[in-house]
Design a protein around this motif. Sequence first.
Motif, PDB file in Angstrom:
ATOM      1  N   ALA A  34       0.831  -1.208   0.000  1.00  0.00           N
ATOM      2  CA  ALA A  34       0.000   0.000   0.000  1.00  0.00           C
ATOM      3  C   ALA A  34       0.862   1.252   0.000  1.00  0.00           C
ATOM      4  CB  ALA A  34      -0.931  -0.013   1.212  1.00  0.00           C
ATOM      5  N   ILE A  35       1.934   1.244   0.802  1.00  0.00           N
ATOM      6  CA  ILE A  35       2.814   2.411   0.869  1.00  0.00           C
ATOM      7  C   ILE A  35       3.546   2.607  -0.460  1.00  0.00           C
ATOM      8  CG2 ILE A  35       4.881   3.343   1.989  1.00  0.00           C
ATOM      9  CD1 ILE A  35       3.953   1.968   4.552  1.00  0.00           C
ATOM     10  N   ALA A  36       4.042   1.501  -1.035  1.00  0.00           N
ATOM     11  CA  ALA A  36       4.764   1.608  -2.304  1.00  0.00           C
ATOM     12  C   ALA A  36       3.869   2.177  -3.400  1.00  0.00           C
ATOM     13  CB  ALA A  36       5.301   0.233  -2.716  1.00  0.00           C
ATOM     14  N   ILE A  37       2.627   1.716  -3.444  1.00  0.00           N
ATOM     15  CA  ILE A  37       1.677   2.219  -4.447  1.00  0.00           C
ATOM     16  C   ILE A  37       1.339   3.683  -4.178  1.00  0.00           C
ATOM     17  CG2 ILE A  37      -0.724   2.019  -5.233  1.00  0.00           C
ATOM     18  CD1 ILE A  37      -0.374  -1.048  -4.872  1.00  0.00           C
ATOM     19  N   ALA A  38       1.137   4.028  -2.907  1.00  0.00           N
ATOM     20  CA  ALA A  38       0.822   5.417  -2.551  1.00  0.00           C
ATOM     21  C   ALA A  38       1.935   6.363  -2.974  1.00  0.00           C
ATOM     22  CB  ALA A  38       0.562   5.523  -1.055  1.00  0.00           C
ATOM     23  N   LYS A  39       3.182   5.924  -2.820  1.00  0.00           N
ATOM     24  CA  LYS A  39       4.316   6.772  -3.203  1.00  0.00           C
ATOM     25  C   LYS A  39       4.424   6.901  -4.717  1.00  0.00           C
ATOM     26  CE  LYS A  39       7.199   6.130   0.906  1.00  0.00           C
ATOM     27  NZ  LYS A  39       7.414   7.567   1.175  1.00  0.00           N
ATOM     28  N   LYS A  40       4.152   5.823  -5.445  1.00  0.00           N
ATOM     29  CA  LYS A  40       4.270   5.851  -6.905  1.00  0.00           C
ATOM     30  C   LYS A  40       3.163   6.676  -7.553  1.00  0.00           C
ATOM     31  CE  LYS A  40       7.872   3.278  -8.024  1.00  0.00           C
ATOM     32  NZ  LYS A  40       8.977   3.771  -8.884  1.00  0.00           N
ATOM     33  N   TRP A  41       1.933   6.539  -7.048  1.00  0.00           N
ATOM     34  CA  TRP A  41       0.785   7.187  -7.692  1.00  0.00           C
ATOM     35  C   TRP A  41       0.210   8.337  -6.868  1.00  0.00           C
ATOM     36  CZ3 TRP A  41       1.600   1.987  -8.864  1.00  0.00           C
ATOM     37  CH2 TRP A  41       1.536   1.639 -10.210  1.00  0.00           C
ATOM     38  N   ASN A  42       0.866   8.676  -5.753  1.00  0.00           N
ATOM     39  CA  ASN A  42       0.337   9.724  -4.877  1.00  0.00           C
ATOM     40  C   ASN A  42      -1.084   9.382  -4.432  1.00  0.00           C
ATOM     41  OD1 ASN A  42       0.506  12.142  -3.427  1.00  0.00           O
ATOM     42  ND2 ASN A  42      -0.430  13.317  -5.080  1.00  0.00           N
ATOM     43  N   SER A  43      -1.291   8.117  -4.076  1.00  0.00           N
ATOM     44  CA  SER A  43      -2.621   7.619  -3.716  1.00  0.00           C
ATOM     45  C   SER A  43      -2.937   7.881  -2.248  1.00  0.00           C
ATOM     46  CB  SER A  43      -2.709   6.113  -3.978  1.00  0.00           C
ATOM     47  OG  SER A  43      -2.211   5.765  -5.247  1.00  0.00           O
ATOM     48  N   GLU A  44      -4.211   7.914  -1.950  1.00  0.00           N
ATOM     49  CA  GLU A  44      -4.666   7.923  -0.563  1.00  0.00           C
ATOM     50  C   GLU A  44      -4.891   6.480  -0.133  1.00  0.00           C
ATOM     51  OE1 GLU A  44      -7.757  10.592   1.774  1.00  0.00           O
ATOM     52  OE2 GLU A  44      -8.808   9.076   0.604  1.00  0.00           O
ATOM     53  N   VAL A  45      -4.421   6.118   1.062  1.00  0.00           N
ATOM     54  CA  VAL A  45      -4.585   4.767   1.597  1.00  0.00           C
ATOM     55  C   VAL A  45      -5.692   4.787   2.640  1.00  0.00           C
ATOM     56  CG1 VAL A  45      -3.490   2.870   2.865  1.00  0.00           C
ATOM     57  CG2 VAL A  45      -2.178   4.180   1.175  1.00  0.00           C
TER      58      VAL A  45
END
Length: 353
Positions: free
Chosen positions: A227-238
């Motif tokens: 979740a953190i890796a995806i949030a950092k790559k896409w600027n996502s909200e978790v």
Amino acid sequence: MALDMQDEREYQPKIFMKKQALQTPPSQKTTSPRRLSLPKIQKILTTTDFSKESFYGLRYAAFVAEKWNSKIDLLHVEEPSLRQQIPVPLAPSGMDPLFGFPQLYPLPLPSFRPKKNDQFLSALRIVADREFKKISTRTSVRHGKAFHEINEQASKTKADLIIMSTHGYTGIKHLWLGSVTERVIRHSQCPVLSIPISKSKRTSFKLRKVLVPIDFSKASLKAIPYAIAIAKKWNSEVVLLSIVESTVASFEMGYPPASISLDPTAPLENHLKELQRLQKKYFSVDLSVKTIATLGSPIQQINETSKTIGADLIILTTHGYTGLKHVLLGSTAEYVLRNSHLPVLTIPVRGNS
């Protein structure tokens, strides 16, 4: 006393939410999560049977690979016809997930028909040139049962991620046909990203909001680094989700509850506090994080919450049960997968991993 179904429908549990502040003094900001090693997606295995549905999965694979600068292995599995297969009674670990029917395994073929292999490889190259123009791609053809060959290829190439479309069969059709994706997930040693077939002709994707169900087990925490890796790559909200199971809802869905609550409101605040503790422990303050605690069946609440918050991805962990244990316990991940309108990323957790 357990709630009956009517009482449970009448009771509207409060959903507790808290959003992490996005603006903090620079001195308090951290650049990396605490004690976590983030995954790197360098090799992606994706599959096609040359159907329109499978191409949707390929386009999502391209979407992920371009962001992670990954290499792609494009695989086609040529399954033998039923005339080339015989029922082979196997141990419980080789049984189909429902009622223990023996799986059909192919007899060894005398020849792989090289001319046909060449045709498949040529077709795969055409697909690769069209779908993965800017991505380093290799093509492969294997023969056998699709779920087995996909996992064998992932193991052989040391894939970091498998991405594939799912037809999402349910009911009688699922009983007879099953789901290749579900079987891949059950046996896979690496994460699997399942892409539901879209009725639209969308060619662009987004990952603005990621839903991560947490039951506070060590296994469920394995989803957090992804979740953190995806949030950092896409600027996502978790969005971290905890579900307090009610006795009636759990048994109505056909599986035993992980925890039984006779007081439907008491645990919600405790679950929310524990989610917030995980948020502070693992997430740096530059990431946008929400925490939600709610009451109900995990299967229903995960999919309903994903719709309510407008999630773009669900991340789950799975123990990968097979055979008799799978028949008895089932898999929340598989139930969610069959009914989700979103991509579902499943993280395998086996033994002490």
